[in-house]
Write a protein that holds these residues in place. Structure first.
Motif, PDB file in Angstrom:
ATOM      1  N   GLY A   1       9.637   4.518  -2.438  1.00 25.76           N
ATOM      2  CA  GLY A   1       8.044   5.310  -1.939  1.00 25.76           C
ATOM      3  C   GLY A   1       7.301   5.231  -3.068  1.00 25.76           C
ATOM      4  O   GLY A   1       7.377   5.422  -4.058  1.00 25.76           O
ATOM      5  N   SER A   2       5.921   5.079  -2.488  1.00 24.00           N
ATOM      6  CA  SER A   2       4.877   4.866  -3.530  1.00 24.00           C
ATOM      7  C   SER A   2       3.415   5.607  -2.879  1.00 24.00           C
ATOM      8  O   SER A   2       3.639   5.712  -1.633  1.00 24.00           O
ATOM      9  N   ASP A   3       2.760   6.117  -3.704  1.00 25.03           N
ATOM     10  CA  ASP A   3       1.626   6.661  -3.084  1.00 25.03           C
ATOM     11  C   ASP A   3       0.192   5.581  -3.170  1.00 25.03           C
ATOM     12  O   ASP A   3      -0.669   6.155  -2.712  1.00 25.03           O
ATOM     13  N   HIS A   4       0.648   4.446  -3.415  1.00 24.59           N
ATOM     14  CA  HIS A   4      -0.353   3.577  -3.143  1.00 24.59           C
ATOM     15  C   HIS A   4       0.124   2.165  -2.772  1.00 24.59           C
ATOM     16  O   HIS A   4       1.374   1.845  -3.183  1.00 24.59           O
ATOM     17  N   VAL A   5      -0.737   1.268  -2.594  1.00 26.61           N
ATOM     18  CA  VAL A   5      -0.289  -0.262  -2.528  1.00 26.61           C
ATOM     19  C   VAL A   5       0.075  -0.896  -3.632  1.00 26.61           C
ATOM     20  O   VAL A   5      -0.507  -0.596  -4.624  1.00 26.61           O
ATOM     21  N   VAL A   6       1.270  -1.436  -3.564  1.00 24.21           N
ATOM     22  CA  VAL A   6       1.913  -1.877  -4.884  1.00 24.21           C
ATOM     23  C   VAL A   6       1.455  -3.385  -5.077  1.00 24.21           C
ATOM     24  O   VAL A   6       1.699  -4.219  -4.124  1.00 24.21           O
ATOM     25  N   ARG A   7       1.094  -3.664  -6.122  1.00 27.70           N
ATOM     26  CA  ARG A   7       0.734  -5.016  -6.467  1.00 27.70           C
ATOM     27  C   ARG A   7       1.283  -5.675  -7.757  1.00 27.70           C
ATOM     28  O   ARG A   7       1.532  -4.738  -8.636  1.00 27.70           O
ATOM     29  N   GLY A   8       1.295  -6.950  -7.981  1.00 27.31           N
ATOM     30  CA  GLY A   8       1.589  -7.333  -9.220  1.00 27.31           C
ATOM     31  C   GLY A   8       2.876  -6.977 -10.036  1.00 27.31           C
ATOM     32  O   GLY A   8       3.932  -6.940  -9.443  1.00 27.31           O
ATOM     33  N   HIS A   9       2.505  -6.709 -11.180  1.00 26.71           N
ATOM     34  CA  HIS A   9       3.498  -6.455 -12.089  1.00 26.71           C
ATOM     35  C   HIS A   9       4.455  -5.119 -11.720  1.00 26.71           C
ATOM     36  O   HIS A   9       5.577  -4.919 -11.860  1.00 26.71           O
TER      37      HIS A   9
ATOM     38  N   PRO B   1       7.039 -10.957  -3.438  1.00 31.65           N
ATOM     39  CA  PRO B   1       6.693 -11.566  -4.780  1.00 31.65           C
ATOM     40  C   PRO B   1       6.029 -12.955  -4.244  1.00 31.65           C
ATOM     41  O   PRO B   1       5.110 -13.143  -4.958  1.00 31.65           O
ATOM     42  N   GLU B   2       6.552 -13.763  -3.646  1.00 33.89           N
ATOM     43  CA  GLU B   2       6.080 -15.325  -3.553  1.00 33.89           C
ATOM     44  C   GLU B   2       5.262 -15.372  -2.367  1.00 33.89           C
ATOM     45  O   GLU B   2       4.692 -16.384  -2.136  1.00 33.89           O
ATOM     46  N   HIS B   3       4.913 -14.203  -1.602  1.00 38.30           N
ATOM     47  CA  HIS B   3       4.182 -14.305  -0.383  1.00 38.30           C
ATOM     48  C   HIS B   3       3.240 -12.989   0.041  1.00 38.30           C
ATOM     49  O   HIS B   3       3.236 -12.435   0.735  1.00 38.30           O
TER      50      HIS B   3
END
Length: 219
Positions: free
Chosen positions: A130-138, A180-182
């Motif tokens: 779970g995360s409290d924000h949208v996960v991007r990149g690294h 990751p690729e999409h």
């Protein structure tokens, strides 16, 4: 917002609560097939984020009708592992967040039923974080290094809340909407988002069979 369609089944049969966050997820589930439902089914839109999920699930399970409900957290997620594609399914063996982990019931059964319900779609199993924000990149790589295979914002809070309010079967099934690729910027505007929507519409019969089987008396 909750959608509580009529379903056939004896009144003593424990109900099923299917929780999602977004309006587009709720639409997919609300318009999906009810074939195979043997108990009352409620589709609950919790709102986005772990705090909203915790509030909505606490409130729903406080209702006498849903007091003994089994709970499935579902909707879209971000895949973390290389080779994942939009439309792939993720069945959690456990959900994790900063508060700990929650074990999921009947993972193998869910995989079997999803293969039947959505032929040709790849099904991945493993920890869902779970995360409290949208996960991007690294951040994807950082989360993958923990052993998680996918991430979303509500499943861990939903299952943790459900498990805390009684000994009930819980599970999490998510549809990969970006990977990751999409990487997907806006749901529904590209082919990957539409593919994930169609898959989410098709998963309910697998949830019904999971629920029915877990409630059968053990011999």
């Amino acid at each position: 917002m909750a959608d509580n369609p009529a379903a056939m089944g004896p009144p003593e049969t424990a109900p099923l609560l299917v929780a999602c966050a977004l309006g587009i997820e709720h639409l997919a589930l609300r318009t999906g097939s009810r074939a195979g439902a043997s108990a009352p089914v409620t589709v609950l839109r919790t709102g986005m984020g772990p705090k909203a999920a915790e509030r909505a699930v606490t409130r729903a399970l406080g209702d006498g009708v849903l007091r003994d409900a089994s709970v499935v957290a579902t909707g879209f997620c971000a895949g973390l592992a290389p080779g994942m594609h939009p439309g792939d399914l993720v069945v959690a063996e456990e959900t994790r967040d900063a508060h700990g982990s929650t074990l999921c019931a009947g993972t193998e059964l869910l995989v079997q039923e999803l293969v039947k319900a959505v032929p040709g779609q790849t099904v991945h199993t493993g920890p869902l974080i779970g995360s409290d924000h949208v996960v991007r990149g690294h951040e994807r790589g950082d989360l993958l290094a923990t052993g998680a295979i996918a991430v979303d914002m509500e499943s861990a809070a939903t299952l943790r809340t459900a498990a805390r309010t009684g000994g009930r079967p819980v599970a999490a099934v998510r549809v990969v909407v970006d990977a990751p690729e999409h990487e997907l910027v806006r749901i529904g505007t590209v082919r990957g988002g539409l593919s994930a929507f169609r898959v989410l519409r098709a998963v309910l019969p697998a949830f019904f069979e999971w629920h029915r089987s877990l409630l059968l008396p053990r011999r």
